[in-house]
Design an enzyme around this catalytic site. Structure first.
Site, PDB file in Angstrom:
ATOM      1  N   TYR A 141       0.701  -1.062  -0.059  1.00 24.44           N
ATOM      2  CA  TYR A 141       0.028   0.075   0.216  1.00 24.44           C
ATOM      3  C   TYR A 141       0.889   1.244   0.191  1.00 24.44           C
ATOM      4  O   TYR A 141       0.423   2.197  -0.362  1.00 24.44           O
ATOM      5  CB  TYR A 141      -1.160  -0.028   1.208  1.00 24.44           C
ATOM      6  CG  TYR A 141      -2.056  -1.006   1.056  1.00 24.44           C
ATOM      7  CD1 TYR A 141      -2.222  -1.870   0.039  1.00 24.44           C
ATOM      8  CD2 TYR A 141      -2.831  -0.951   2.110  1.00 24.44           C
ATOM      9  CE1 TYR A 141      -2.963  -2.934   0.193  1.00 24.44           C
ATOM     10  CE2 TYR A 141      -4.043  -2.053   1.987  1.00 24.44           C
ATOM     11  CZ  TYR A 141      -4.066  -2.974   1.097  1.00 24.44           C
ATOM     12  OH  TYR A 141      -4.928  -3.942   1.121  1.00 24.44           O
ATOM     13  N   LYS A 189       3.495 -15.763   2.164  1.00 24.29           N
ATOM     14  CA  LYS A 189       3.291 -16.459   0.905  1.00 24.29           C
ATOM     15  C   LYS A 189       4.872 -16.641   0.565  1.00 24.29           C
ATOM     16  O   LYS A 189       5.144 -16.346  -0.623  1.00 24.29           O
ATOM     17  CB  LYS A 189       2.759 -15.459  -0.119  1.00 24.29           C
ATOM     18  CG  LYS A 189       2.301 -16.089  -1.529  1.00 24.29           C
ATOM     19  CD  LYS A 189       1.273 -17.178  -1.503  1.00 24.29           C
ATOM     20  CE  LYS A 189       0.855 -17.858  -2.939  1.00 24.29           C
ATOM     21  NZ  LYS A 189       0.215 -18.956  -2.849  1.00 24.29           N
ATOM     22  N   ASP A 222      -3.043 -18.196   1.217  1.00 24.80           N
ATOM     23  CA  ASP A 222      -4.185 -19.086   0.462  1.00 24.80           C
ATOM     24  C   ASP A 222      -4.884 -20.098   1.473  1.00 24.80           C
ATOM     25  O   ASP A 222      -6.038 -20.313   1.628  1.00 24.80           O
ATOM     26  CB  ASP A 222      -3.974 -19.592  -0.909  1.00 24.80           C
ATOM     27  CG  ASP A 222      -2.500 -20.166  -0.901  1.00 24.80           C
ATOM     28  OD1 ASP A 222      -1.881 -20.273   0.232  1.00 24.80           O
ATOM     29  OD2 ASP A 222      -2.025 -20.769  -1.788  1.00 24.80           O
ATOM     30  N   ASP A 246      -5.714  -6.978   5.292  1.00 23.24           N
ATOM     31  CA  ASP A 246      -6.640  -6.364   4.905  1.00 23.24           C
ATOM     32  C   ASP A 246      -7.821  -7.322   4.529  1.00 23.24           C
ATOM     33  O   ASP A 246      -8.800  -7.250   4.934  1.00 23.24           O
ATOM     34  CB  ASP A 246      -6.488  -5.550   3.835  1.00 23.24           C
ATOM     35  CG  ASP A 246      -7.440  -4.415   3.473  1.00 23.24           C
ATOM     36  OD1 ASP A 246      -8.499  -4.277   4.192  1.00 23.24           O
ATOM     37  OD2 ASP A 246      -7.335  -3.564   2.430  1.00 23.24           O
ATOM     38  N   ASP A 250     -11.046  -8.987   7.187  1.00 24.48           N
ATOM     39  CA  ASP A 250     -12.654  -8.601   6.748  1.00 24.48           C
ATOM     40  C   ASP A 250     -13.230 -10.083   6.687  1.00 24.48           C
ATOM     41  O   ASP A 250     -14.675 -10.104   6.982  1.00 24.48           O
ATOM     42  CB  ASP A 250     -12.706  -8.036   5.433  1.00 24.48           C
ATOM     43  CG  ASP A 250     -12.715  -6.672   5.833  1.00 24.48           C
ATOM     44  OD1 ASP A 250     -12.636  -5.999   6.701  1.00 24.48           O
ATOM     45  OD2 ASP A 250     -13.384  -5.790   4.778  1.00 24.48           O
TER      46      ASP A 250
END
Ligand code: NAD
Length: 357
Positions: A141, A189, A222, A246, A250
């Site tokens: 970001y 990852k 994942d 993020d 959620d």
């Protein structure tokens, strides 16, 4: 100690009023020497001062140890230029100004609300209680270069992390694990991304040096997204970088069944924190006194725990919320009509929690 109260727009002021009721009751019960001052932010501030983050509000926050934040935004301000929109011009600069690098999001499924969860009731009732520690100021970001070409045919975002940034958030997460079930899951990852290799190495090294008493697992993002749905009770503390956090936080918040149940905290290195519910200003129900104040009240508990170092006060507020839910009171968002439930408004939910404190 002192905190700023920025109620904002929409349901913000209705919910903040309930949190302040709980604060007053806790302050009296525990004889706390903590005060607060209210100020405008978001659309309400724009209407009065022409800016969503007035100088007075920022200066007040600088003098405080924490910010109890409601929510900002709504249709009235949607067409303002981006930089003075309530969220972009009011909330995001606060996060930046105070270098709030650690985002904490507790995820809890209250057994009496298992039927409201979108996952199977048997899984929802299986002690789902974990907390995200998400890195908030680095990664995809914010790293540069970050640009789109003039011809709109290519674009680039950069994913960069330093070991120092990883260690800072990991340290907080390990400390939290020590006061919980001592299980930490670090998400990455590392089979594809170099930043994830650095992430994994840094977390493993910190674990070895300082936190070998914590049960550390590394999990690919994942797989984590599946595990959160299939077996959420395995988690205790989740440590995660900005983008993955993020999305996963959620996903996890949705497990509880309502946006009105989940609080969040964003902290800096001095434990100054901004505490806000994960939901927005809910213009569709604002002013009707039907919104759920629990997330906002749990923000208060997080503030006691992380900025004021009063974990026992925090825990008692959390217990009061649990007792209120066990007694059957429900705001509209969590009301199923089952036997034993009583539909209540925002204020009644607030006062029931006060009564249980
Ligand atoms: P929202 O979170 O405000 O609402 C989504 C849905 O959840 C609505 O149906 C709402 O009624 C419900 N809801 C939210 N909180 C609730 C509560 N406490 N009790 C019961 N129901 C609740 O998201 P949105 O509709 O996408 O956004 C509305 C406005 O809020 C926009 O202006 C957006 O920019 C702003 N927003 C602000 C923040 C913030 O202040 N941090 C965060 C998200 C959105």
């Amino acid at each position: 100690m002192h905190f700023a109260v920025l109620a904002g727009d929409g349901i913000g002021p209705e919910l903040i009023a309930q949190a302040l009721k709980v604060f007053s009751a806790a302050a009296k019960k525990y004889r706390l020497n903590i005060g607060y001052t209210e100020a405008l932010v978001g659309g309400a501030a724009y209407d009065k001062y022409g800016t969503p983050l007035p100088k007075e509000t920022l200066e007040l926050c600088e003098r405080c140890d924490a910010i109890l934040f409601g929510s900002v935004g709504g249709p009235k301000w949607e067409n303002l230029p981006p930089d003075i929109q309530p969220e972009r011009g009011g909330l995001l600069p606060l996060r930046k100004h105070f270098s709030l690098y650690a985002n904490l999001r507790p995820i809890k499924l209250y057994p009496p609300l298992a039927a409201s969860s979108p996952i199977k009731e048997s899984i929802a009732a299986s002690n789902v209680d974990f907390i995200f520690f998400r890195e908030l100021t680095g990664g995809l970001y914010f790293s540069v270069p970050k640009q789109i070409s003039d011809d709109r045919k290519s674009a680039v975002d950069t994913l960069r992390y330093t070991a120092k940034e990883v260690e800072a958030i990991a340290e907080l997460a390990f400390e939290a694990a020590r006061s919980r079930r001592r299980i930490l899951t670090s998400i990455d990852k590392a089979n594809v991304l170099m930043t994830s290799i650095l992430w994994r190495e840094t977390v493993a090294s910190l674990h070895e040096r300082k936190y070998s008493d914590i049960n550390l697992t590394h999990m690919y993002v994942d797989n984590a997204s599946m595990q959160i749905i299939k077996n959420p009770s395995q988690f205790d503390v989740i440590l995660v970088e900005n983008t993955f956090g993020d999305i996963l936080s959620d996903e996890a918040a949705a497990l509880s069944g309502s946006l009105g149940l989940s609080p969040s905290a964003s902290l800096n290195k001095k434990k100054f924190g901004l505490y806000e519910p994960i939901g927005g200003s809910a213009p569709d129900i604002a002013g009707q006194m039907i919104a759920n104040p629990i997330a906002q009240i749990l923000c208060l508990a997080l503030m006691f725990r992380h900025s004021f170092n009063l974990p026992e006060v925090a825990q008692n507020i959390e217990k009061a919320v649990e007792k209120a839910l066990a007694s059957g009171v429900r705001t509209k968002d969590i009301y199923t009509g089952s036997q034993g439930e009583t539909l209540v408004n925002t204020a009644k939910m607030g006062s029931t929690i006060v009564d249980n404190l």
